[in-house]
Design a protein around this motif. Structure first.
Motif, mmCIF file in Angstrom:
data_model
loop_
_atom_site.group_PDB
_atom_site.id
_atom_site.type_symbol
_atom_site.label_atom_id
_atom_site.label_comp_id
_atom_site.label_asym_id
_atom_site.label_seq_id
_atom_site.Cartn_x
_atom_site.Cartn_y
_atom_site.Cartn_z
ATOM 1 N N GLY A 258 -4.186 28.095 -31.039
ATOM 2 C CA GLY A 258 -3.852 29.494 -31.299
ATOM 3 C C GLY A 258 -3.803 29.883 -32.758
ATOM 4 O O GLY A 258 -3.027 30.764 -33.148
ATOM 5 N N VAL A 259 -4.631 29.247 -33.580
ATOM 6 C CA VAL A 259 -4.708 29.634 -34.997
ATOM 7 C C VAL A 259 -5.266 31.052 -35.087
ATOM 8 O O VAL A 259 -6.181 31.419 -34.355
ATOM 9 N N ARG A 260 -4.731 31.843 -35.977
ATOM 10 C CA ARG A 260 -5.257 33.192 -36.140
ATOM 11 C C ARG A 260 -5.731 33.433 -37.560
ATOM 12 O O ARG A 260 -5.422 32.651 -38.473
ATOM 13 N N SER A 261 -6.476 34.496 -37.738
ATOM 14 C CA SER A 261 -7.086 34.804 -39.031
ATOM 15 C C SER A 261 -6.509 36.076 -39.634
ATOM 16 O O SER A 261 -6.254 37.048 -38.930
ATOM 17 N N ALA A 262 -6.325 36.047 -40.950
ATOM 18 C CA ALA A 262 -5.957 37.241 -41.719
ATOM 19 C C ALA A 262 -7.010 37.419 -42.802
ATOM 20 O O ALA A 262 -7.442 36.444 -43.427
ATOM 21 N N LEU A 263 -7.441 38.647 -43.022
ATOM 22 C CA LEU A 263 -8.488 38.934 -43.992
ATOM 23 C C LEU A 263 -7.917 39.607 -45.234
ATOM 24 O O LEU A 263 -7.014 40.447 -45.132
ATOM 25 N N VAL A 264 -8.453 39.230 -46.408
ATOM 26 C CA VAL A 264 -7.996 39.817 -47.666
ATOM 27 C C VAL A 264 -9.207 40.208 -48.514
ATOM 28 O O VAL A 264 -10.286 39.631 -48.381
ATOM 29 N N THR A 265 -9.026 41.174 -49.380
ATOM 30 C CA THR A 265 -10.119 41.646 -50.238
ATOM 31 C C THR A 265 -10.227 40.791 -51.492
ATOM 32 O O THR A 265 -9.271 40.108 -51.899
ATOM 33 N N ASP A 266 -11.381 40.868 -52.142
ATOM 34 C CA ASP A 266 -11.576 40.148 -53.398
ATOM 35 C C ASP A 266 -10.600 40.620 -54.470
ATOM 36 O O ASP A 266 -10.114 39.828 -55.281
ATOM 37 N N ASP A 267 -10.306 41.902 -54.479
ATOM 38 C CA ASP A 267 -9.375 42.431 -55.484
ATOM 39 C C ASP A 267 -7.995 41.802 -55.344
ATOM 40 O O ASP A 267 -7.350 41.455 -56.350
ATOM 41 N N VAL A 268 -7.544 41.660 -54.109
ATOM 42 C CA VAL A 268 -6.221 41.072 -53.885
ATOM 43 C C VAL A 268 -6.224 39.585 -54.232
ATOM 44 O O VAL A 268 -5.240 39.042 -54.737
ATOM 45 N N ILE A 269 -7.330 38.905 -53.963
ATOM 46 C CA ILE A 269 -7.445 37.483 -54.327
ATOM 47 C C ILE A 269 -7.325 37.321 -55.840
ATOM 48 O O ILE A 269 -6.601 36.451 -56.343
ATOM 49 N N THR A 270 -8.027 38.173 -56.572
ATOM 50 C CA THR A 270 -7.948 38.139 -58.035
ATOM 51 C C THR A 270 -6.522 38.413 -58.503
ATOM 52 O O THR A 270 -6.000 37.736 -59.403
ATOM 53 N N ASP A 271 -5.874 39.400 -57.889
ATOM 54 C CA ASP A 271 -4.483 39.716 -58.238
ATOM 55 C C ASP A 271 -3.561 38.530 -57.977
ATOM 56 O O ASP A 271 -2.644 38.263 -58.770
ATOM 57 N N ALA A 272 -3.792 37.824 -56.877
ATOM 58 C CA ALA A 272 -2.942 36.687 -56.522
ATOM 59 C C ALA A 272 -3.087 35.570 -57.550
ATOM 60 O O ALA A 272 -2.096 34.950 -57.961
ATOM 61 N N ARG A 273 -4.311 35.312 -57.976
ATOM 62 C CA ARG A 273 -4.494 34.270 -58.992
ATOM 63 C C ARG A 273 -3.856 34.686 -60.314
ATOM 64 O O ARG A 273 -3.188 33.876 -60.973
ATOM 65 N N ASP A 274 -4.052 35.931 -60.696
ATOM 66 C CA ASP A 274 -3.440 36.420 -61.937
ATOM 67 C C ASP A 274 -1.918 36.328 -61.863
ATOM 68 O O ASP A 274 -1.253 35.980 -62.846
ATOM 69 N N TYR A 275 -1.361 36.643 -60.703
ATOM 70 C CA TYR A 275 0.092 36.590 -60.526
ATOM 71 C C TYR A 275 0.609 35.155 -60.709
ATOM 72 O O TYR A 275 1.637 34.936 -61.372
ATOM 73 N N LEU A 276 -0.084 34.193 -60.140
ATOM 74 C CA LEU A 276 0.344 32.796 -60.266
ATOM 75 C C LEU A 276 0.381 32.356 -61.720
ATOM 76 O O LEU A 276 1.290 31.640 -62.150
ATOM 77 N N TRP A 277 -0.607 32.795 -62.478
ATOM 78 C CA TRP A 277 -0.615 32.440 -63.898
ATOM 79 C C TRP A 277 0.468 33.188 -64.662
ATOM 80 O O TRP A 277 1.224 32.604 -65.449
#
Length: 322
Positions: A258-277
């Motif tokens: 029962g694994v499910r999928s969530a989709l994210v945009t490239d913009d949010v991915i970039t924001d997430a990496r920037d946030y971690l740094w």
């Protein structure tokens, strides 16, 4: 005239992966890999702070979780050839080169022309021969098959080999020891080796969520179709999550548990990496920030009282892009 029927090549049965395979992988990997740490914190969600646990897998040897699977695949062979071949866009090649070197073997990595120089340089640093072939992973894979036959080598698959998937699943066993209870685990998805292994280890004991770029929805599309299907690749994470379809093993595990999928945009991915740094001085590649992007964007909302585990899976990137 009698019609001649062309015999069909039999399709080998799917080799299913279970928790027992992951436990066996952990025994093999003892002394070969790092038990990466976890970090409890809170991150901003659309409705306020969200408590999370970050699994710092980017600290693994080679900067990628894939080292676990490569070592397990080599150690699983009763008689392992002296040469290893793999097709890869980046991290799987680094992992195979590192594991082969660690076991005194030679390695050839076939990469598409789009492979990032940073990752190719890492393959070289571990002694691998790197060959460029084609513009896609599929073309590189076909050439890797040719080299394997010519040299009588062992060919590893980046994500759809039982031992590779089982090795990645050891991450879940570590999380069981490091985190109380059974919170959900969020995992980035490309070809599915990581989520397949983690879900096989967790079984029905916990919720596993695959997080994918909207431009490469391999798991999402396969779950909708009931089988692996080709998808167009259009995402900034293509160098790491650039498989055009989910692996057979991963989809089997996902459907069973029962694994499910969530989709994210490239913009949010970039924001997430920037946030971690910005907040933690954590440097990950874009694919390494995909799972966290689901929390920041609200694509995944934890239930009341939950502290989900977010796997930061890789760090092979160039510092100037931050």
């Amino acid at each position: 005239m009698t019609e001649q029927k062309i015999p069909l090549t039999p399709v080998p049965p799917l080799r299913r992966i279970y928790r027992s395979d992951v436990r066996a992988a952990r025994r093999r990997l003892t002394g070969r890999i790092r038990k990466t740490p976890v970090f409890h914190t809170a991150v901003p969600g659309p409705s306020g702070p969200v408590p999370v646990t970050l699994k710092l897998e980017y600290l693994q040897h080679g900067g990628t979780f894939k080292v676990r699977g490569s070592y397990n695949a080599l150690l699983s062979e009763r008689v392992c050839p002296e040469h290893v071949v793999i097709a890869s866009g980046g991290n799987a090649g680094i992992a195979a080169a590192l594991a082969a070197a660690g076991m005194g073997k030679t390695c050839t990595v076939v990469v598409p022309e789009s492979a990032p120089h940073t990752k190719v340089a890492a393959m070289w640093s571990h002694g691998a021969e790197v060959r460029w072939h084609g513009t896609t992973y599929a073309e590189a894979y076909d050439h890797a098959c040719e080299i394997t036959a010519e040299r009588g080598a062992l060919q590893l698959h980046a994500y759809d080999l039982p031992a590779v998937v089982a090795g990645a699943g050891v991450i879940e066993l570590e999380i069981e020891e490091q985190v109380r209870g059974r919170p959900p685990i969020l995992v980035a998805v490309g070809g599915g080796g990581l989520i397949g292994g983690i879900a096989a280890a967790g079984g029905r004991r916990r919720e596993i969520v695959g997080v994918e770029p909207e431009g490469i929805p391999t798991l999402n599309s396969a779950l909708a179709a009931g089988k692996p299907v080709d998808v167009e690749i259009s995402s900034i994470t293509a160098d790491a999550l650039g498989a055009s379809r989910i692996g057979e093993i991963a989809l089997d595990v996902a459907r069973r548990y029962g694994v499910r999928s969530a989709l994210v945009t490239d913009d949010v991915i970039t924001d997430a990496r920037d946030y971690l740094w910005r907040e933690f001085r954590i440097v990950v590649e874009l694919a390494g920030a995909v799972a966290l992007a689901a929390i920041l964007s609200g694509a995944y909302v934890p239930r009341e009282g939950e502290r989900p585990v977010v796997v930061l899976c890789g760090a092979n990137t160039e510092l100037p892009v931050l």
